[in-house]
Write a protein that holds these residues in place. Structure first.
Motif, PDB file in Angstrom:
ATOM      1  N   LEU A 298       0.828  -1.207   0.000  1.00  0.00           N
ATOM      2  CA  LEU A 298       0.000   0.000   0.000  1.00  0.00           C
ATOM      3  C   LEU A 298       0.860   1.254   0.000  1.00  0.00           C
ATOM      4  O   LEU A 298       0.618   2.191  -0.765  1.00  0.00           O
ATOM      5  N   ALA A 299       1.861   1.283   0.866  1.00  0.00           N
ATOM      6  CA  ALA A 299       2.704   2.476   0.971  1.00  0.00           C
ATOM      7  C   ALA A 299       3.441   2.727  -0.338  1.00  0.00           C
ATOM      8  O   ALA A 299       3.709   3.863  -0.714  1.00  0.00           O
ATOM      9  N   ASP A 300       3.742   1.647  -1.031  1.00  0.00           N
ATOM     10  CA  ASP A 300       4.462   1.780  -2.289  1.00  0.00           C
ATOM     11  C   ASP A 300       3.558   2.326  -3.392  1.00  0.00           C
ATOM     12  O   ASP A 300       3.951   3.178  -4.173  1.00  0.00           O
TER      13      ASP A 300
ATOM     14  N   ASN B 282      -8.808   1.243   5.234  1.00  0.00           N
ATOM     15  CA  ASN B 282     -10.159   1.044   5.773  1.00  0.00           C
ATOM     16  C   ASN B 282     -10.939   0.033   4.955  1.00  0.00           C
ATOM     17  O   ASN B 282     -11.608  -0.840   5.481  1.00  0.00           O
ATOM     18  N   ARG B 283     -10.829   0.188   3.656  1.00  0.00           N
ATOM     19  CA  ARG B 283     -11.574  -0.691   2.773  1.00  0.00           C
ATOM     20  C   ARG B 283     -11.138  -2.138   2.945  1.00  0.00           C
ATOM     21  O   ARG B 283     -11.950  -3.044   3.041  1.00  0.00           O
ATOM     22  N   LEU B 284      -9.833  -2.287   3.000  1.00  0.00           N
ATOM     23  CA  LEU B 284      -9.252  -3.617   3.138  1.00  0.00           C
ATOM     24  C   LEU B 284      -9.703  -4.276   4.439  1.00  0.00           C
ATOM     25  O   LEU B 284     -10.111  -5.435   4.475  1.00  0.00           O
ATOM     26  N   VAL B 285      -9.642  -3.507   5.496  1.00  0.00           N
ATOM     27  CA  VAL B 285     -10.004  -4.039   6.808  1.00  0.00           C
ATOM     28  C   VAL B 285     -11.487  -4.414   6.832  1.00  0.00           C
ATOM     29  O   VAL B 285     -11.863  -5.475   7.322  1.00  0.00           O
TER      30      VAL B 285
ATOM     31  N   THR C 112      -4.018 -10.486   3.317  1.00  0.00           N
ATOM     32  CA  THR C 112      -2.764 -10.913   2.700  1.00  0.00           C
ATOM     33  C   THR C 112      -2.523 -10.061   1.462  1.00  0.00           C
ATOM     34  O   THR C 112      -3.408  -9.318   1.039  1.00  0.00           O
ATOM     35  N   VAL C 113      -1.342 -10.214   0.877  1.00  0.00           N
ATOM     36  CA  VAL C 113      -1.040  -9.445  -0.320  1.00  0.00           C
ATOM     37  C   VAL C 113      -2.028  -9.782  -1.433  1.00  0.00           C
ATOM     38  O   VAL C 113      -2.558  -8.888  -2.103  1.00  0.00           O
ATOM     39  N   SER C 114      -2.333 -11.063  -1.611  1.00  0.00           N
ATOM     40  CA  SER C 114      -3.215 -11.394  -2.729  1.00  0.00           C
ATOM     41  C   SER C 114      -4.628 -10.884  -2.464  1.00  0.00           C
ATOM     42  O   SER C 114      -5.320 -10.423  -3.375  1.00  0.00           O
ATOM     43  N   PHE C 115      -5.031 -10.926  -1.206  1.00  0.00           N
ATOM     44  CA  PHE C 115      -6.342 -10.374  -0.861  1.00  0.00           C
ATOM     45  C   PHE C 115      -6.372  -8.869  -1.163  1.00  0.00           C
ATOM     46  O   PHE C 115      -7.307  -8.352  -1.753  1.00  0.00           O
ATOM     47  N   ALA C 116      -5.289  -8.174  -0.781  1.00  0.00           N
ATOM     48  CA  ALA C 116      -5.207  -6.730  -1.011  1.00  0.00           C
ATOM     49  C   ALA C 116      -5.221  -6.425  -2.509  1.00  0.00           C
ATOM     50  O   ALA C 116      -5.927  -5.526  -2.968  1.00  0.00           O
ATOM     51  N   LEU C 117      -4.465  -7.201  -3.266  1.00  0.00           N
ATOM     52  CA  LEU C 117      -4.397  -6.955  -4.713  1.00  0.00           C
ATOM     53  C   LEU C 117      -5.780  -7.105  -5.333  1.00  0.00           C
ATOM     54  O   LEU C 117      -6.186  -6.329  -6.191  1.00  0.00           O
ATOM     55  N   GLU C 118      -6.491  -8.107  -4.855  1.00  0.00           N
ATOM     56  CA  GLU C 118      -7.819  -8.385  -5.387  1.00  0.00           C
ATOM     57  C   GLU C 118      -8.829  -7.291  -4.984  1.00  0.00           C
ATOM     58  O   GLU C 118      -9.557  -6.754  -5.804  1.00  0.00           O
ATOM     59  N   GLN C 119      -8.813  -6.951  -3.696  1.00  0.00           N
ATOM     60  CA  GLN C 119      -9.804  -5.994  -3.189  1.00  0.00           C
ATOM     61  C   GLN C 119      -9.551  -4.567  -3.652  1.00  0.00           C
ATOM     62  O   GLN C 119     -10.475  -3.784  -3.804  1.00  0.00           O
ATOM     63  N   LEU C 120      -8.288  -4.215  -3.803  1.00  0.00           N
ATOM     64  CA  LEU C 120      -7.968  -2.824  -4.121  1.00  0.00           C
ATOM     65  C   LEU C 120      -7.544  -2.688  -5.578  1.00  0.00           C
ATOM     66  O   LEU C 120      -6.801  -1.787  -5.932  1.00  0.00           O
TER      67      LEU C 120
END
Ligand code: ADP
Ligand code: MG
Length: 461
Positions: free
Chosen positions: A318-320, A334-337, A348-356
């Motif tokens: 995210l920071a990147d 917030n969205r991720l959480v 996880t990273v894959s969850f984040a990639l998918e959700q965001l």
């Protein structure tokens, strides 16, 4: 306690009007009445997740208990329990929770309200915007230090203190932090925080009601005046005039004035020269986009305050990718959480990639400034050097603005970074370009079409 379905509906109706439709939908509508309450003096309400349960209890618990007491005409023991929605497919309440999460950083109904003179009602300070919740790094440590000095000093040190920078970089946060700090250390000092929009609104009302004298008088009682986003005052002549006089009077009386805007005083549109120079005669301080380490620290602190376990690789991702705006960074977290909480999955990273996916797409496709400059010059049949040169000819300047706009949309570069890639231009030039193109796209179908085509070419979407 056996309460009837009708009584529960009444309670809900009252709550709805108390907290407003959108907060109700986001939070309170997720509550259900548990019909098998353990004993006769208590009511159990179920929430779909622990997070929602805690949030509701903390922020609306009191309102809910009061409403029950009023509706049933007696004190009841209201408890909130977690009862997961058994079949989360399709996870319908998602949207509401996400919406609600995104509101977390907005002022809540429980905010303390700054005491202000009668005529001049200020806006509440956000209880989360404090010095100790503000993360510093190279981008903002000067502004932070200056803000602290102002908060700690009895007489104005820099007057006015003018804080400027792009959206979501913490201007309002710092301003509120000064307000809280003064309120706590010196409760007798009158601090007035008001958005420029509200100031305008009050001013116009004062003219309409012929109460301009008391409007002015009201300010004299203020020790610290904070006006947020004063770019909104630009171009409104009579307000500007009044603001100027009020401002001069306050400064002369030795009262501290603190202002924020999205650009420095000299760059404010349609503001009289003498006002500009007056605005710039205290301390003018720019807030920049935070660097990577600061972004990481902001995420970690925010996650910790939400008691959420944010793995380091996700924080890094995210920071990147979200580099230019802290509000967006927080929004993504917030969205991720919220999503993870709802579908009960680890972050996880894959969850984040998918959700965001939408937010991260720009960064992941890794469109570079060079790609953009090349695509734009191809499209408009220009030379790459036109992107760097000082030429102001419209036929060159406009495409250059388009390119800057695309850099803002498709890369995570900050305004100053973009400026540097375009022949060392100032970041305010970039901000101006972005705004110009946004405006033009609304009016000029040809240009809007060009921009969309370029976007598609660059992102492959
Ligand atoms: P601005 O007024 O510049 O548009 P805000 O002050 O509203 O920006 O900040 C946007 C969000 O980002 C807020 O929730 C704020 O708390 C957060 N934020 C900005 N900068 C920081 C920081 N340095 N540390 C912690 N939170 C920050
Ligand atoms: Mg702001």
């Amino acid at each position: 306690m056996q309460i009837t379905e009708q009584q529960w509906v009444d309670v809900q109706q009252t709550l709805r009007s108390k907290v407003g439709e959108s907060d109700f939908k986001s939070w309170l509508a997720t509550l259900n009445l548990d019909t098998n309450s353990p004993d006769t003096a208590s009511v159990n309400l179920t929430a779909p997740t622990r997070f929602i349960r805690d949030f509701i209890d903390k922020n609306y618990g009191r309102a809910i208990r009061e409403t029950f007491a009023l509706t049933l005409n007696k004190a009841v023991d209201v408890s909130f329990v977690v009862k997961p929605i058994l079949d989360p497919t399709p996870p319908k309440p998602k949207a509401a929770a996400v919406d609600a999460f995104n509101k977390l950083s907005m002022p809540l109904a429980t905010n303390g309200v700054v005491s202000a003179p009668d005529v001049l009602e200020g806006s509440p300070l956000n209880r989360l915007y404090r010095f100790d919740t503000f993360i510093t790094g190279q981008s903002n440590e000067f502004a932070f230090a200056a803000a602290k000095r102002i908060a700690e000093s009895d007489t104005p040190v820099f007057n006015p203190f003018f804080l400027y920078g792009g959206v979501g970089l913490g201007k309002t946060h710092l301003m509120h932090a000064i307000g809280w700090s003064i309120k706590e250390a010196k409760p007798d000092r009158k601090v007035l925080y008001i958005s420029a929009e509200k100031f305008l609104f009050r001013f116009i009302n004062a003219i309409r009601n012929k109460s301009i004298m008391s409007f002015k008088e009201a300010f004299r009682a203020v020790d610290v005046l904070m006006i947020d986003d004063i770019q909104f005052i630009a171009g409104k002549e009579s307000t500007q005039e009044e603001f100027f006089h009020t401002f001069n009077a306050l400064v002369e009386m030795g009262k501290q004035v603190i202002l924020t805007a999205d650009r420095p005083p000299q760059k404010l549109d349609n503001i009289e020269e003498r006002l500009k120079s007056r605005l710039g005669c205290g301390l003018t301080c720019e807030m920049h986009a935070p660097d990577f380490e600061t972004r990481l620290a902001i995420l970690q602190k925010k996650a910790a305050s939400m008691k959420v376990n944010l793995p380091a690789d996700v924080a890094t991702l995210l920071a990147d990718k979200i580099a230019s705006n802290v509000r967006e960074l927080e929004g993504a977290l917030n969205r991720l959480v919220a999503h993870a909480d709802f579908v009960a999955k680890p972050i996880t990273v894959s969850f984040a990639l998918e959700q965001l996916r939408d937010i991260l797409a720009a960064g992941i496709k890794k469109v570079s400034v060079d790609d953009i400059q090349k695509a734009v010059t191809d499209h408009y049949r220009l030379q790459i050097s036109d992107m760097h040169a000082a030429r102001r000819l419209r036929s060159v300047a406009r495409p250059r603005q388009v390119a800057m706009y695309l850099c803002k949309q498709l890369t995570t570069k900050s305004f100053p970074d973009i400026g540097r890639s375009f022949g060392g231009r100032d970041h305010t030039t970039v901000i101006h370009a972005v705004r110009t193109i946004e405006d033009l796209m609304a009016k000029d179908a040809q240009l809007a079409g060009d921009v969309r085509t370029l976007e598609r070419t660059l992102t492959g979407r």
